[in-house]
Design a protein around this motif. Sequence first.
Motif, short mmCIF file in Angstrom:
data_model
loop_
_atom_site.label_atom_id
_atom_site.label_comp_id
_atom_site.label_asym_id
_atom_site.label_seq_id
_atom_site.Cartn_x
_atom_site.Cartn_y
_atom_site.Cartn_z
N HIS A 1 0.87 -1.26 0.03
CA HIS A 1 -0.13 -0.01 -0.09
C HIS A 1 0.78 1.35 -0.14
O HIS A 1 1.73 1.52 0.65
CB HIS A 1 -1.01 0.00 1.19
N GLY A 2 0.63 1.95 -0.92
CA GLY A 2 1.42 3.50 -1.25
C GLY A 2 2.59 3.41 -1.52
O GLY A 2 3.41 4.21 -1.84
N GLN A 3 3.16 2.15 -2.07
CA GLN A 3 4.50 1.88 -2.64
C GLN A 3 4.58 1.45 -3.97
O GLN A 3 5.48 1.68 -4.70
CB GLN A 3 5.35 0.98 -1.69
N GLY A 4 3.54 0.56 -4.24
CA GLY A 4 3.44 -0.13 -5.40
C GLY A 4 3.55 -1.41 -5.48
O GLY A 4 3.20 -2.06 -4.64
N SER A 5 3.78 -2.10 -6.87
CA SER A 5 3.91 -3.83 -6.78
C SER A 5 5.21 -4.05 -7.02
O SER A 5 6.29 -3.45 -7.66
CB SER A 5 3.34 -4.06 -8.37
N PHE A 6 5.61 -5.35 -6.14
CA PHE A 6 6.99 -5.79 -5.98
C PHE A 6 6.94 -7.12 -6.45
O PHE A 6 6.04 -8.12 -6.08
CB PHE A 6 7.30 -5.72 -4.44
N ILE A 7 8.25 -7.81 -6.88
CA ILE A 7 8.35 -9.13 -7.04
C ILE A 7 8.45 -9.78 -5.48
O ILE A 7 9.15 -9.19 -4.89
CB ILE A 7 9.48 -9.61 -7.91
N LYS A 8 7.75 -10.82 -5.37
CA LYS A 8 7.67 -11.80 -3.94
C LYS A 8 9.19 -11.83 -3.83
O LYS A 8 9.86 -12.46 -4.41
CB LYS A 8 6.88 -12.82 -4.03
N GLU A 9 9.55 -11.69 -2.46
CA GLU A 9 11.03 -12.23 -2.04
C GLU A 9 11.29 -13.54 -2.00
O GLU A 9 12.42 -14.01 -2.39
CB GLU A 9 11.12 -11.95 -0.56
N LYS A 10 10.04 -14.60 -2.02
CA LYS A 10 10.11 -15.85 -2.15
C LYS A 10 9.14 -16.35 -3.08
O LYS A 10 8.02 -16.02 -2.90
CB LYS A 10 9.78 -16.45 -0.76
N MET A 11 9.65 -17.13 -4.02
CA MET A 11 8.67 -17.61 -5.10
C MET A 11 8.05 -18.84 -4.67
O MET A 11 8.47 -19.69 -3.66
CB MET A 11 9.65 -17.84 -6.36
N THR B 1 -8.46 -18.35 -5.37
CA THR B 1 -9.66 -17.13 -5.50
C THR B 1 -9.75 -16.89 -4.06
O THR B 1 -10.31 -15.51 -4.00
CB THR B 1 -10.69 -17.67 -6.12
N MET B 2 -9.63 -17.58 -2.93
CA MET B 2 -10.07 -17.26 -1.61
C MET B 2 -8.88 -16.40 -1.39
O MET B 2 -8.99 -15.06 -0.50
CB MET B 2 -9.92 -18.33 -0.81
N LYS B 3 -7.74 -16.55 -1.64
CA LYS B 3 -6.37 -15.67 -1.23
C LYS B 3 -6.67 -14.47 -2.00
O LYS B 3 -6.20 -13.62 -1.18
CB LYS B 3 -5.36 -16.37 -1.71
N GLU B 4 -7.10 -14.22 -3.02
CA GLU B 4 -7.13 -13.06 -3.79
C GLU B 4 -8.15 -12.14 -3.07
O GLU B 4 -7.86 -10.98 -3.01
CB GLU B 4 -7.51 -13.49 -5.22
N THR B 5 -9.25 -12.80 -3.17
CA THR B 5 -10.36 -12.11 -2.32
C THR B 5 -10.08 -11.42 -0.95
O THR B 5 -10.21 -10.21 -0.67
CB THR B 5 -11.53 -13.03 -1.90
N ARG B 6 -9.37 -12.38 0.01
CA ARG B 6 -8.72 -11.72 1.07
C ARG B 6 -7.85 -10.85 0.94
O ARG B 6 -7.53 -9.87 1.84
CB ARG B 6 -8.20 -12.92 1.92
N ARG B 7 -6.82 -10.94 0.05
CA ARG B 7 -5.90 -9.67 -0.24
C ARG B 7 -6.65 -8.32 -0.69
O ARG B 7 -6.11 -7.41 -0.03
CB ARG B 7 -4.89 -10.16 -1.38
N ILE B 8 -7.39 -8.56 -1.54
CA ILE B 8 -8.24 -7.38 -1.99
C ILE B 8 -8.83 -6.84 -0.83
O ILE B 8 -8.89 -5.33 -0.80
CB ILE B 8 -9.25 -7.85 -3.06
N TRP B 9 -9.67 -7.15 0.12
CA TRP B 9 -10.56 -6.91 1.14
C TRP B 9 -9.30 -6.28 2.39
O TRP B 9 -9.50 -5.38 2.68
CB TRP B 9 -11.22 -8.00 1.77
N LEU B 10 -8.14 -7.03 2.39
CA LEU B 10 -7.38 -6.70 3.47
C LEU B 10 -6.47 -5.33 2.83
O LEU B 10 -6.29 -4.36 3.53
CB LEU B 10 -6.17 -7.51 3.66
N TYR B 11 -6.29 -5.22 1.62
CA TYR B 11 -5.62 -4.01 0.90
C TYR B 11 -6.64 -2.82 0.99
O TYR B 11 -6.26 -1.74 1.29
CB TYR B 11 -5.32 -4.30 -0.31
N GLU B 12 -8.30 -2.84 0.92
CA GLU B 12 -8.92 -1.95 0.89
C GLU B 12 -9.44 -1.41 2.34
O GLU B 12 -9.45 -0.44 2.59
CB GLU B 12 -10.10 -2.34 0.00
N GLU B 13 -9.61 -2.51 3.12
CA GLU B 13 -10.11 -2.20 4.52
C GLU B 13 -9.95 -3.39 5.37
O GLU B 13 -10.57 -4.42 4.90
CB GLU B 13 -11.64 -1.79 4.40
N GLN B 14 -9.60 -3.26 6.64
CA GLN B 14 -9.33 -4.48 7.41
C GLN B 14 -10.69 -4.92 7.92
O GLN B 14 -10.98 -6.29 8.20
CB GLN B 14 -8.54 -3.86 8.71
N LYS B 15 -11.92 -3.97 8.03
CA LYS B 15 -13.12 -4.53 8.52
C LYS B 15 -13.82 -5.40 7.77
O LYS B 15 -14.54 -6.50 7.83
CB LYS B 15 -13.97 -3.17 8.74
#
Length: 229
Positions: A65-75, A172-186
């Motif tokens: 958040h606020g920094q951009g997109s990064f290649i994961k440290e661990k593939m 898809t569950m992981k992606e859904t949670r990433r989106i929600w976590l990124y947008e709002e913890q609630k």
Amino acid sequence: MGIKRKKVYEEIVDIIMTDIKSGEMKPGDRLPSITDMAKTYQVSSASVREALNSLRVMDIVEVKHGQGSFIKEKMPLGFEQNFEIITRSDIENLLELRKIIEVGSARAASQKAGKEGLRKIRAALDKMWAALENNDLGEQADYEFHISIAEATGNPLLVTLLEDVSETMIRTMKETRRIWLYEEQKSIQKIHNEHELIYEAIQAGDEEEVAKHMYNHLIGVEDVLLEHY
């Protein structure tokens, strides 16, 4: 049968993955902005955004958040293998299947789940809450919750049907949670509360209530994912 041409975003994914494997891009590197990438590849910003979404699902790129997109440290494991890209059509098909199977499974579980079935569903739900407290996405516990409902029906074919799409479900569950976590913890708390309502309705043996809660939960997941694809 004609030759299937790759979509623009799939070609961008291929380029980035090739750059990583060749060492031109390294784990931890920050990717250029969407605008810069669009200019470099001479494509639309929408195609770049779609490519980044696919790379996030494949666990190769992360957004800070606020920094951009990064290649994961661990593939992820099996990085040298070809990855299957999840498309909008894949998501629509998966959620249609889940609504058909899981609403019925939840109904059946509300009538057939014994003490052991309820214990497994509750244990998966508790793992989800623990993941939330530890700032973990908890997608594995999410999958265990849904598969334990199918197991509670006593019908092995329902379990097999979900296991057949387990990899895509978890991604898809992981992606859904990433989106929600990124947008709002609630929003993460909201999805946990939805699971809690499903469990309570199964425990109470209320077919109509559990069908309503499961359907609404899956509709919410579908809406979030399709909004970003």
